[in-house]
Design an enzyme around this catalytic site. Structure first.
Site, PDB file in Angstrom:
ATOM      1  N   TYR A   1       1.970  11.748  16.287  1.00  0.00           N
ATOM      2  CA  TYR A   1       2.248  10.380  15.546  1.00  0.00           C
ATOM      3  C   TYR A   1       1.347   9.809  16.594  1.00  0.00           C
ATOM      4  O   TYR A   1       0.704   8.312  15.865  1.00  0.00           O
ATOM      5  CB  TYR A   1       3.190  10.797  15.145  1.00  0.00           C
ATOM      6  CG  TYR A   1       3.586  11.247  14.036  1.00  0.00           C
ATOM      7  CD1 TYR A   1       3.185  11.326  12.580  1.00  0.00           C
ATOM      8  CD2 TYR A   1       4.198  12.677  14.527  1.00  0.00           C
ATOM      9  CE1 TYR A   1       3.675  12.569  11.800  1.00  0.00           C
ATOM     10  CE2 TYR A   1       5.024  12.990  13.505  1.00  0.00           C
ATOM     11  CZ  TYR A   1       4.009  13.034  12.454  1.00  0.00           C
ATOM     12  OH  TYR A   1       4.255  14.184  11.242  1.00  0.00           O
TER      13      TYR A   1
ATOM     14  N   PHE B   1      15.445  10.539   9.293  1.00  0.00           N
ATOM     15  CA  PHE B   1      15.567  10.067   7.820  1.00  0.00           C
ATOM     16  C   PHE B   1      14.321  11.196   7.650  1.00  0.00           C
ATOM     17  O   PHE B   1      12.686  11.036   8.487  1.00  0.00           O
ATOM     18  CB  PHE B   1      15.069   8.397   6.814  1.00  0.00           C
ATOM     19  CG  PHE B   1      14.269   6.970   7.959  1.00  0.00           C
ATOM     20  CD1 PHE B   1      13.074   8.288   7.787  1.00  0.00           C
ATOM     21  CD2 PHE B   1      14.543   6.958   9.212  1.00  0.00           C
ATOM     22  CE1 PHE B   1      11.844   6.907   8.705  1.00  0.00           C
ATOM     23  CE2 PHE B   1      13.692   6.716   9.808  1.00  0.00           C
ATOM     24  CZ  PHE B   1      12.721   6.266   9.642  1.00  0.00           C
TER      25      PHE B   1
ATOM     26  N   ARG C   1      -4.406  22.538  11.731  1.00  0.00           N
ATOM     27  CA  ARG C   1      -5.512  22.006  12.639  1.00  0.00           C
ATOM     28  C   ARG C   1      -6.577  21.811  11.594  1.00  0.00           C
ATOM     29  O   ARG C   1      -8.209  22.233  12.452  1.00  0.00           O
ATOM     30  CB  ARG C   1      -5.853  23.130  13.443  1.00  0.00           C
ATOM     31  CG  ARG C   1      -4.262  23.711  14.078  1.00  0.00           C
ATOM     32  CD  ARG C   1      -4.391  21.732  15.625  1.00  0.00           C
ATOM     33  NE  ARG C   1      -2.995  22.716  16.489  1.00  0.00           N
ATOM     34  CZ  ARG C   1      -1.555  22.798  15.804  1.00  0.00           C
ATOM     35  NH1 ARG C   1      -1.428  22.546  14.680  1.00  0.00           N
ATOM     36  NH2 ARG C   1      -0.984  23.031  16.323  1.00  0.00           N
TER      37      ARG C   1
END
Length: 414
Positions: free
Chosen positions: A124, A414, A91
């Site tokens: 994301y 991955f 954060r």
């Protein structure tokens, strides 16, 4: 904070692994043997550490990847992996700093997209990534599936299945995988090291267990698919075997191979259940069973996330079954690929370039990532408030142009 972001050196690799394990909440023990075996697998120029007074507090690694797209083409991708921030430094904008620099470098290299497998969903999207493919795992109750036990080992429609080993799969598997990528979007390439590791020939963690392998060949003898699987060893109180097969890898480049391998796995003596592993949500598995209700969904979640870095490369690099034009207004907080683009597409090809024309649709870059492999519905994004239909009817036109007949599938984490 005064933080240093840079590639790690060989002498720092052990500390980087320790920070990686700390971030993923696994025991932070790193041995000299592990360092020796894992170091050759990493490109240290793309293995970044964030240092606070000499201590690694965040990890970030990328590597070159080729991602299959609709029609058998591929996109050069910046594959992002092993991203962690230590609990003491969360954060504080650490990830944003590293991600911003990496995406800029990827665009400069000419990568069309960046990709990753998200450990946590909410992170994301703020960097322009969107979930471009999803994954489903089933468990099949073999006793209810309705398959004819008399056909064990005999694929319907011809062909044959033979048991194999890791060395043979290492030789045969890459071509089968390449053929799959030509007919399925969302498949990342596998490097030679990936194949070595996946077949037991490269570095393995202590938990590695040698799987069984089965290969499907067509009537002409051509290899069209294989499966790698493991089985437990369980017996009930009546001394009856109740084993579960867990599929580790099943790659098939034809429907005949896919059907044959699933029927084989669901017909092995002593096996009462089969766990499918990560599959495309529209996998053939449930519906090829005489009783599809024998397959129960264990999990369904987002899988491959895509961040578009070059809009023209992404939209021109795929095929289209229909013809049409769209003008997209793309918002990009990262400042990498935003703007207004006109797409003219047909089965003969596509052109995409910047334009000053009025937009048909307006959306953020993360939503374009979700649409990039043909999986998401523009109409659904409009209903969710994540895309704006500027021109009436544009969402329906966009779906007719962009959506794929089969859902994209990423077989690998991955």
């Amino acid at each position: 904070m005064s933080l240093e972001v840079r590639p790690v050196g060989e002498s720092e690799f052990g500390d980087w692994l320790r920070a990686l394990k700390t971030g993923f909440m696994t025991p932070p023990l790193v041995t000299d043997e592990e360092i020796e075996k894992r170091l050759p697998l990493f490109d240290l120029s793309r293995t970044l550490g964030v240092f606070d007074r000499g201590r690694i507090v965040a990890t970030f690694r990328t590597f070159a990847q080729e991602l299959s797209t609709l029609g058998g083409g591929s996109l050069a991708a910046d594959a992002v992996s092993q991203v962690t921030v230590s609990p003491t430094h969360r954060r504080r904008g650490v990830l944003r700093r590293v991600m911003t620099a990496d995406l800029a470098a990827a665009k400069e290299r000419g990568d069309a997209v960046a990709t990753l497998i998200a450990a946590e969903y909410p992170i994301y999207g703020r960097y322009g990534f969107g979930p471009a493919s999803w994954t489903t795992e089933w468990v099949v109750d073999v006793t209810r599936a309705g398959l004819d036990p008399r056909r064990t080992g005999r694929p319907e429609g011809g062909g044959s299945i033979d048991l194999s080993d890791g060395a043979e799969i290492r030789k045969l598997g890459p071509e089968v995988h390449r053929r799959l990528a030509r007919v399925r979007a969302g498949v990342p390439n596998r490097s030679a090291r990936d194949w070595d590791r996946g077949t037991g020939l490269g570095f393995q963690p202590a938990s590695w267990t040698e799987p069984f392998y089965a290969v499907y060949r067509s009537d002409s003898g051509e290899v069209e698919g294989y499966a790698a699987y493991r089985s437990d060893d369980k017996w009930d109180d009546g001394k009856q075997p109740v084993n579960t097969v867990t599929v580790r890898d099943l790659i098939a480049c034809t429907p005949a191979a896919e059907r044959a391998l699933w029927r084989y796995l669901c017909s092995i003596d002593w096996v009462t259940s089969v766990r499918s592993g990560h599959r495309a949500p529209d996998d053939l598995l449930p519906l090829l069973l005489p009783d599809p209700r024998a397959a129960r969904v264990l999990s369904h979640a987002d899988m491959l996330w895509v961040r578009v870095l070059d809009v023209a490369k992404v939209l021109e690099g795929r095929t289209y079954t229909g013809s049409g034009s769209l003008v997209l207004e793309l918002r990009d907080e990262g400042g990498l690929a935003g703007g207004r683009y006109r797409l003219d597409a047909s089965p003969e090809g596509a052109e995409c370039s910047r334009t000053a024309e009025s937009a048909d649709l307006a959306l953020d870059m993360a939503e374009l990532g979700a649409l990039s492999l043909g999986d998401e519905s523009v109409a659904r994004l409009v209903a969710l408030g994540r895309a704006e239909e500027v021109t009436a009817g544009a969402a329906v036109r966009a779906d007719a142009l962009l959506r794929a007949a089969r859902r994209p599938w990423c077989p690998d984490i991955f």
